[in-house]
Design an enzyme around this catalytic site. Structure first.
Site, PDB file in Angstrom:
ATOM      1  N   ASN A  54       0.871  -1.180   0.000  1.00 59.16           N
ATOM      2  CA  ASN A  54       0.000   0.000   0.000  1.00 59.16           C
ATOM      3  C   ASN A  54       0.905   1.225   0.000  1.00 59.16           C
ATOM      4  O   ASN A  54       1.554   1.519   1.002  1.00 59.16           O
ATOM      5  CB  ASN A  54      -0.888  -0.043   1.247  1.00 59.16           C
ATOM      6  CG  ASN A  54      -1.717   1.222   1.423  1.00 59.16           C
ATOM      7  OD1 ASN A  54      -1.779   2.073   0.529  1.00 59.16           O
ATOM      8  ND2 ASN A  54      -2.354   1.355   2.577  1.00 59.16           N
TER       9      ASN A  54
ATOM     10  N   LYS B 292       0.059   4.274  -0.175  1.00 61.66           N
ATOM     11  CA  LYS B 292      -0.566   5.439   0.469  1.00 61.66           C
ATOM     12  C   LYS B 292      -0.371   6.685  -0.409  1.00 61.66           C
ATOM     13  O   LYS B 292      -0.376   6.570  -1.617  1.00 61.66           O
ATOM     14  CB  LYS B 292      -0.017   5.612   1.892  1.00 61.66           C
ATOM     15  CG  LYS B 292      -0.137   4.310   2.708  1.00 61.66           C
ATOM     16  CD  LYS B 292       0.114   4.449   4.182  1.00 61.66           C
ATOM     17  CE  LYS B 292      -0.075   3.095   4.861  1.00 61.66           C
ATOM     18  NZ  LYS B 292       0.075   3.131   6.313  1.00 61.66           N
TER      19      LYS B 292
ATOM     20  N   HIS C 214      -9.395   1.080   4.979  1.00 57.12           N
ATOM     21  CA  HIS C 214      -8.127   1.220   5.709  1.00 57.12           C
ATOM     22  C   HIS C 214      -8.348   2.130   6.918  1.00 57.12           C
ATOM     23  O   HIS C 214      -9.125   3.077   6.850  1.00 57.12           O
ATOM     24  CB  HIS C 214      -7.056   1.806   4.784  1.00 57.12           C
ATOM     25  CG  HIS C 214      -5.683   1.736   5.371  1.00 57.12           C
ATOM     26  ND1 HIS C 214      -5.238   2.634   6.312  1.00 57.12           N
ATOM     27  CD2 HIS C 214      -4.673   0.839   5.179  1.00 57.12           C
ATOM     28  CE1 HIS C 214      -3.995   2.299   6.662  1.00 57.12           C
ATOM     29  NE2 HIS C 214      -3.628   1.225   5.991  1.00 57.12           N
TER      30      HIS C 214
ATOM     31  N   GLU D 200      -6.726   4.465   8.084  1.00 60.24           N
ATOM     32  CA  GLU D 200      -6.488   5.896   7.817  1.00 60.24           C
ATOM     33  C   GLU D 200      -7.707   6.538   7.162  1.00 60.24           C
ATOM     34  O   GLU D 200      -7.997   7.709   7.383  1.00 60.24           O
ATOM     35  CB  GLU D 200      -5.226   6.047   6.944  1.00 60.24           C
ATOM     36  CG  GLU D 200      -3.966   5.782   7.754  1.00 60.24           C
ATOM     37  CD  GLU D 200      -2.791   5.222   6.956  1.00 60.24           C
ATOM     38  OE1 GLU D 200      -2.818   5.297   5.710  1.00 60.24           O
ATOM     39  OE2 GLU D 200      -1.849   4.704   7.587  1.00 60.24           O
TER      40      GLU D 200
ATOM     41  N   GLU E 256      -5.082  -5.221  10.425  1.00 58.90           N
ATOM     42  CA  GLU E 256      -4.048  -4.219  10.678  1.00 58.90           C
ATOM     43  C   GLU E 256      -4.313  -3.532  12.018  1.00 58.90           C
ATOM     44  O   GLU E 256      -5.096  -2.576  12.081  1.00 58.90           O
ATOM     45  CB  GLU E 256      -4.051  -3.165   9.568  1.00 58.90           C
ATOM     46  CG  GLU E 256      -3.789  -3.707   8.192  1.00 58.90           C
ATOM     47  CD  GLU E 256      -3.229  -2.644   7.253  1.00 58.90           C
ATOM     48  OE1 GLU E 256      -2.150  -2.881   6.700  1.00 58.90           O
ATOM     49  OE2 GLU E 256      -3.850  -1.578   7.092  1.00 58.90           O
TER      50      GLU E 256
ATOM     51  N   GLY F  10       2.894   1.876  10.900  1.00 58.76           N
ATOM     52  CA  GLY F  10       3.875   2.954  10.794  1.00 58.76           C
ATOM     53  C   GLY F  10       4.591   3.259  12.097  1.00 58.76           C
ATOM     54  O   GLY F  10       5.251   4.290  12.234  1.00 58.76           O
TER      55      GLY F  10
ATOM     56  N   SER G 196       3.813  -2.548  10.208  1.00 58.68           N
ATOM     57  CA  SER G 196       5.267  -2.633  10.377  1.00 58.68           C
ATOM     58  C   SER G 196       5.861  -3.961   9.904  1.00 58.68           C
ATOM     59  O   SER G 196       6.780  -4.498  10.524  1.00 58.68           O
ATOM     60  CB  SER G 196       5.660  -2.342  11.826  1.00 58.68           C
ATOM     61  OG  SER G 196       5.244  -1.027  12.192  1.00 58.68           O
TER      62      SER G 196
HETATM   63  P1  13P Z   1       3.315   0.112   7.679  1.00 56.82           P
HETATM   64  O1  13P Z   1       3.785  -1.142   6.997  1.00 56.82           O
HETATM   65  O2  13P Z   1       4.053   1.340   7.227  1.00 56.82           O
HETATM   66  O3  13P Z   1       3.236  -0.045   9.166  1.00 56.82           O
HETATM   67  O4  13P Z   1       1.793   0.353   7.178  1.00 56.82           O
HETATM   68  C1  13P Z   1       0.894  -0.685   7.229  1.00 56.82           C
HETATM   69  C2  13P Z   1      -0.325  -0.286   6.465  1.00 56.82           C
HETATM   70  O5  13P Z   1      -1.056   0.590   6.852  1.00 56.82           O
HETATM   71  C3  13P Z   1      -0.587  -0.999   5.193  1.00 56.82           C
HETATM   72  O6  13P Z   1      -1.864  -0.730   4.733  1.00 56.82           O
END
Ligand code: 13P
Length: 251
Positions: free
Chosen positions: A11, A13, A97, A99, A169, A175, A215
């Site tokens: 992803n 983003k 997601h 976010e 997740e 992150g 992560s």
């Molecule tokens: P990270 O791998 O940067 O922690 O992000 C995970 C994520 O949100 C994938 O959709």
């Protein structure tokens, strides 16, 4: 031994210009020509979808979008329809997601509409779910996930959900560098598979791919993938670099 084919998904983003996306996609395609037992997906920003999709067309890499709107077309300024994504070359779409839930007001109800619309358009939806740190500490992890699954998949049937992918997740692991331990993730994945069996049926539950996200890095992927109910990963930060992501794909 499960017959589920692993999926390692990236992803991206809101990162990468078209030129950067093309460069990373080209490099990734080149580094994964020998991969034949794992599905690979990258989800670039909308602006780069068509470019990336045509670049990776004859490679092992598939393309996904990071969001969609559920209507076919109409006066919905700023939104993208499911058919526009298939036209752009997408096979997958990430839905719900954390976010998007956190910053753009997505709810289990909008997620449910988006899943149905993705399926109708022939896209494989990747339904994202996960608890916050406060919810985990309050012992609400399973009840939060239970709600997200039941509401997100409301009124949908196993027959229509053959392409469904679920991504667990935990928000506290995104992150942050704090990965769930493989045991913590396995415990949740096993719970989710049980829930799917209860809501639909056993064969369906056994066939659904459940990815872990949060992560994921080249040095923790093998341990995660050794778990019975972990069928792949949804990778954020570590998917932005082709070499790093290729190392995850070839765990
Ligand atoms: P990270 O791998 O940067 O922690 O992000 C995970 C994520 O949100 C994938 O959709």
């Amino acid at each position: 031994m499960s017959t589920r084919r692993p999926l390692i998904a990236g992803n991206w983003k809101m990162y990468k210009t078209v030129a950067e996306a093309e460069e990373t996609a080209r490099a990734l395609a080149g580094q994964t020509t020998d991969v034949d037992s794992v599905d690979i997906m990258i989800a670039p920003p909308f602006t780069a979808l068509t470019h990336v999709a045509s670049l990776v067309k004859n490679s092992r890499v598939a393309v996904g979008a990071q969001n969609l709107f559920w209507e076919k077309e109409g006066a919905y300024t700023g939104e993208i329809a499911p058919g526009m994504l298939t036209e752009a070359g997408c096979r997958y779409v990430i839905i719900g997601h954390s976010e998007r839930r956190q910053h753009f007001g997505e709810t289990d109800e909008t997620v449910n509409k988006k899943i149905a619309a993705a399926l109708t358009a022939g896209l494989a939806p990747i339904l994202c779910i996960g608890e916050s740190e406060a919810q985990r500490e309050a012992d609400e992890t399973f009840s939060v996930l239970d709600k997200q699954i039941k509401r997100g998949l409301k009124d949908l049937f196993a027959n229509d959900l053959r392409e469904l992918v679920i991504a667990y997740e935990p928000i506290w692991a995104i992150g942050t560098g704090k990965t769930a331990t493989s045991e913590q993730a396995q415990q949740v994945h096993q719970f989710l598979r049980g829930l799917l069996a209860e809501l639909f049926d056993e064969p369906f539950a056994r066939s659904v791919r459940i990815l872990y996200g949060g992560s994921v890095k080249p040095d923790n992927i093998a341990e995660l993938m050794s778990m019975e109910d972990i069928d792949g990963a949804l990778v954020g930060g570590a998917s932005l670099n082709a070499e790093t992501f290729a190392r995850i794909v070839t765990y």
